[in-house]
Scaffold this active site. Structure first.
Site, PDB file in Angstrom:
ATOM      1  CG  ASN A   4       3.464  10.694   1.915  1.00 21.26           C
ATOM      2  OD1 ASN A   4       3.806  11.727   2.438  1.00 21.26           O
ATOM      3  ND2 ASN A   4       2.452  10.506   0.985  1.00 21.26           N
ATOM      4  CG  HIS A  52      -6.049   9.236   6.840  1.00 26.19           C
ATOM      5  ND1 HIS A  52      -6.389   8.377   5.978  1.00 26.19           N
ATOM      6  CD2 HIS A  52      -6.965   9.790   7.163  1.00 26.19           C
ATOM      7  CE1 HIS A  52      -7.581   8.634   5.735  1.00 26.19           C
ATOM      8  NE2 HIS A  52      -8.155   9.741   6.303  1.00 26.19           N
ATOM      9  CG  ASP A  69      -7.776   4.945   8.278  1.00 24.47           C
ATOM     10  OD1 ASP A  69      -6.651   4.797   8.240  1.00 24.47           O
ATOM     11  OD2 ASP A  69      -8.326   5.253   7.443  1.00 24.47           O
ATOM     12  CG  LEU A  93      -0.234  -4.301   7.404  1.00 25.73           C
ATOM     13  CD1 LEU A  93       0.458  -4.840   6.063  1.00 25.73           C
ATOM     14  CD2 LEU A  93       0.586  -3.399   8.201  1.00 25.73           C
ATOM     15  CG  ASN A 101      -1.743   4.492   7.351  1.00 25.39           C
ATOM     16  OD1 ASN A 101      -1.141   4.558   6.178  1.00 25.39           O
ATOM     17  ND2 ASN A 101      -2.904   4.822   7.586  1.00 25.39           N
ATOM     18  N   GLY A 120       4.334   6.988  -4.745  1.00 23.92           N
ATOM     19  CA  GLY A 120       5.424   7.074  -3.860  1.00 23.92           C
ATOM     20  C   GLY A 120       5.934   8.553  -3.435  1.00 23.92           C
ATOM     21  CD  GLU A 127      -0.182  12.939   2.518  1.00 21.71           C
ATOM     22  OE1 GLU A 127      -1.093  12.208   3.306  1.00 21.71           O
ATOM     23  OE2 GLU A 127       0.290  12.937   1.756  1.00 21.71           O
ATOM     24  CG  MET A 158      -3.909   3.061  -1.984  1.00 20.72           C
ATOM     25  SD  MET A 158      -4.201   4.161  -0.564  1.00 20.72           S
ATOM     26  CE  MET A 158      -5.796   4.761  -1.096  1.00 20.72           C
TER      27      MET A 158
HETATM   28  C1  GRF Z   1      -1.227  10.230   0.486  1.00 22.36           C
HETATM   29  O1  GRF Z   1      -2.094  11.217   0.351  1.00 22.36           O
HETATM   30  C2  GRF Z   1      -1.261   9.300   1.681  1.00 22.36           C
HETATM   31  O2  GRF Z   1      -1.773  10.158   2.761  1.00 22.36           O
HETATM   32  C3  GRF Z   1      -2.484   8.372   1.332  1.00 22.36           C
HETATM   33  O3  GRF Z   1      -2.244   7.874   0.102  1.00 22.36           O
HETATM   34  C4  GRF Z   1      -1.379   9.141  -0.528  1.00 22.36           C
HETATM   35  C5  GRF Z   1      -0.136   8.442  -1.274  1.00 22.36           C
HETATM   36  O4  GRF Z   1       0.235   9.112  -2.062  1.00 22.36           O
HETATM   37  N1  GRF Z   1      -2.778   7.202   2.356  1.00 22.36           N
HETATM   38  P1  GRF Z   1       2.180   8.881  -2.520  1.00 22.36           P
HETATM   39  O5  GRF Z   1       1.993   7.516  -3.152  1.00 22.36           O
HETATM   40  O6  GRF Z   1       2.908   8.868  -1.115  1.00 22.36           O
HETATM   41  O7  GRF Z   1       2.334   9.931  -3.387  1.00 22.36           O
END
Ligand code: GRF
Length: 202
Positions: free
Chosen positions: A14, A109, A145, A93, A107, A12, A174, A90
Site C-alpha cells: 500500500n 482495512h 476500526d 496506535l 487507516n 508495504g 486497496e 499492525m
Molecule cells: C493490507 O491488507 C491492509 O489493508 C492491512 O494490512 C495489509 C498491509 O499490506 N491493514 P501491505 O504492507 O501494504 O502490503
C-alpha cells in the site's frame, strides 16, 4: 503540498501505491517519512528506494506503549506531517498520536467495516461465508476500526475463491482506493460532518 507520514509494519505494498501516486502527480502531496515498528519491514526499503526518510522505531526500546507512541509522535512532528497514514500498521496506535492528529489519521482495512474488524479481516470474511467483502478507508480514532468512513469498495467472493485469490483481489482494490482517498484528502476535498464524510468532486 500535503505531507504524509506513513506507518507500516510489513511488506508495504500500500505504501508503494501511495509513493507511486505521489510521484505520478496523482496525489498533490508527498510522503515525508515512513515509520515502522518492525526493523525488517520491506516497506522501509521501498521508502529508501523512493528517497523518503525511513525510520524504525522499536517498541522494545521503550519502557511502555505510551513512551513508544510518544516517540512515534515526535518523529511525525519532526517531519512536519499534515496527515498520518496507517498502511498495514499492525499495532494499536496510541492516544499520544491520535490526540496530536485529530481526524488526521487514516487507516485502510481489508473488509467492509463495521464487519470483520481486527487483524484478520480477509480471512474472517472468507470463513464467515459472506458473498461480498471489500476495502474500507477510514479516519482512525480511539475506537479501534470504528472511525468515520472515507471510502469503501465492495469485492464479491466467487465460488472458486480461496483465501489467497480473495486476498489478491482485495489488495488490488486497496492499491487503487487508498491513493484515490489520499488524493481527495490532499486536495482538501474531504469534508467530515460527524460520522459522515463527504468527498467533493474535483
Ligand atoms: C493490507 O491488507 C491492509 O489493508 C492491512 O494490512 C495489509 C498491509 O499490506 N491493514 P501491505 O504492507 O501494504 O502490503
Amino acid at each position: 503540498m500535503t505531507r504524509f507520514g506513513v506507518l507500516i509494519s510489513g511488506s508495504g505494498t500500500n505504501l508503494q501505491s501511495i509513493l507511486d501516486a505521489c510521484a505520478a502527480g496523482e496525489i498533490a502531496g508527498e510522503v515525508a517519512v515512513v515509520i515502522s515498528n518492525r526493523g525488517e519491514a520491506f516497506g522501509l526499503e521501498r521508502a529508501r528506494d523512493a528517497g523518503v526518510h525511513a525510520l524504525h522505531v522499536d517498541p522494545k526500546a521503550f519502557p511502555d506503549a505510551a513512551a513508544y507512541n510518544h516517540a512515534v509522535r515526535e518523529a511525525l512532528d519532526a517531519h512536519e506531517v499534515d496527515y498520518v497514514v496507517m498502511a498495514g500498521y499492525m499495532k494499536l496506535l496510541g492516544a499520544e498520536v491520535l490526540e496530536a492528529y485529530p481526524m488526521r489519521v487514516l487507516n485502510i482495512h481489508p473488509a467492509l467495516l463495521p464487519s470483520f474488524p481486527g487483524a484478520h479481516g480477509i480471512r474472517d470474511a472468507f470463513e464467515y461465508g459472506v458473498k461480498v467483502t471489500g476495502v474500507t478507508v477510514h479516519f482512525a480514532n480511539e475506537a479501534f476500526d470504528k472511525g468515520p468512513i472515507v471510502a469503501q469498495e465492495a469485492v464479491p467472493i466467487a465460488e472458486d475463491d480461496t483465501p489467497d485469490t480473495l486476498e489478491a483481489r482485495i489488495h488490488k482494490v486497496e492499491h487503487r482506493l487508498y491513493p484515490a482517498a489520499l488524493a481527495a484528502v490532499a486536495d482538501g476535498r474531504v469534508v467530515v460532518e460527524g460520522r459522515k464524510v463527504r468527498i467533493l468532486s474535483r
